[in-house]
Scaffold this active site. Structure first.
Site: not given
Length: 333
Positions: A245, A274, A292
């Site tokens: 993460r 993000e 991602h």
């Protein structure tokens, strides 16, 4: 006189998902589906949750105490992600709201991607492609885009859960890598032996790894777990791959370390804040950046959505949810 059928529980789909998943949810529940291509705004999320018993989320919609206070009818928060740092589970538990996530179904796909990202980073694949596309390849040379070997190298795994173990298996069995790892709790001796893995304190892991892959869950305790101090311990020939993460790695410190050659390269699928990316990371050539997508195979994303749907249907129609994060809520329902 005929009686009306009982009202079905109402839910909000806070993210777009596969149409057949939506259709299956509509067979059991009244569905309000958010159709936006960007994340739902918080004010709209709260407004559309009024009167809703459940919400289908991904890994970014924030579910916190203030939202729960504003949405008193909410009984279930079901995520199609495995990570749940966007959900205040303790606050949900205090209000009797069940939380579920989607572990297991994305393990192998995410491990595939993590290993691929590590290899692309070590062998400078995207850097080489950009070089070629710019028309700069004019001749062969012995050091042209020379990177680091994977086979026989030392693989460091930070976070030895399901995905970490899957990455360790790929390294040890497929590439003859020596596996070292750091985790809050050690694996059993039998599991360590099966993986050929050896536990190390974090500073030693950073110093010994030729290729470090980060898969530790994000929490307040893991915020900037890998920062300036830890990066300074790495070999100048080492690579770092983060599929955990954003926030586990200090992106600004990493960009600086890459710029000065403190480590060879990095591969990042997740970022602090993000979808924004730290501008300094965009300026260094020795980093592979992806948006991602570690779990993004069609089969796996479908399995993630279906598991979240299964959990919503079960929780709100008297069944047993498959992957509860706070099962104690069920005992008091």
């Amino acid at each position: 006189m005929s009686s009306s059928p009982p009202a079905r529980p109402a839910i909000l789909l806070a993210r777009q998902v596969f149409p057949d998943t939506v259709a299956r949810l509509r067979q059991h529940l009244d569905v309000d589906a958010y159709e936006g291509h960007t994340p739902i705004r918080r004010d709209e999320l709260i407004a559309r949750l009024q009167g809703k018993a459940g919400v289908f989320v991904a890994g970014t919609e924030p579910i916190d105490a203030d939202l729960l206070q504003a949405c008193p009818s909410l009984k279930a928060v079901c995520s199609m992600a495995v990570g749940y740092n966007n959900i205040d589970v303790a606050a949900c538990t205090a209000r009797g709201v069940l939380v579920t996530n989607a572990p297991g179904v994305l393990t192998e796909t995410t491990a595939d991607f993590g290993f691929a990202l590590m290899m692309a980073t070590a062998r400078r694949i995207t850097e080489a492609e950009r070089f070629l596309r710019r028309g700069e390849w004019t001749h062969w040379s012995y050091d042209l885009m020379a990177g680091q070997d994977i086979h026989g190298a030392t693989l460091g795994v930070l976070g030895m859960g399901r995905i970490g173990q899957a990455i360790a298996r790929r390294g040890a069995l497929g590439f003859g890598m020596k596996v070292v790892y750091h985790n809050r709790s050690r694996l059993s001796e039998a599991d360590e032996a099966a993986l050929g893995a050896r536990w190390l304190p974090l500073p030693e892991l950073m110093a010994q790894a030729d290729h470090l892959v980060i898969v530790v869950p994000y929490s307040a305790a893991s915020h900037h777990l890998v920062g300036r101090e830890q990066l300074a311990l790495m070999k100048p020939t080492a690579t770092l791959t983060n599929i955990a993460r954003g926030g586990v790695v200090d992106d600004a410190a990493l960009a600086e370390a890459l710029k000065v050659g403190q480590l060879a390269a990095a591969g990042l699928d997740v970022f602090e804040g993000e979808p924004q990316v730290h501008p300094a990371l965009l300026e260094v050539p020795n980093v592979v950046l992806t948006p991602h997508i570690a779990s993004a195979s069609l089969a796996t994303r479908r399995a993630m959505a279906e598991l979240a749907a299964d959990n919503l249907i079960a929780t709100l129609t008297g069944g047993q949810p498959l992957t509860p994060l706070n099962p104690e809520v069920l005992a008091t329902a």
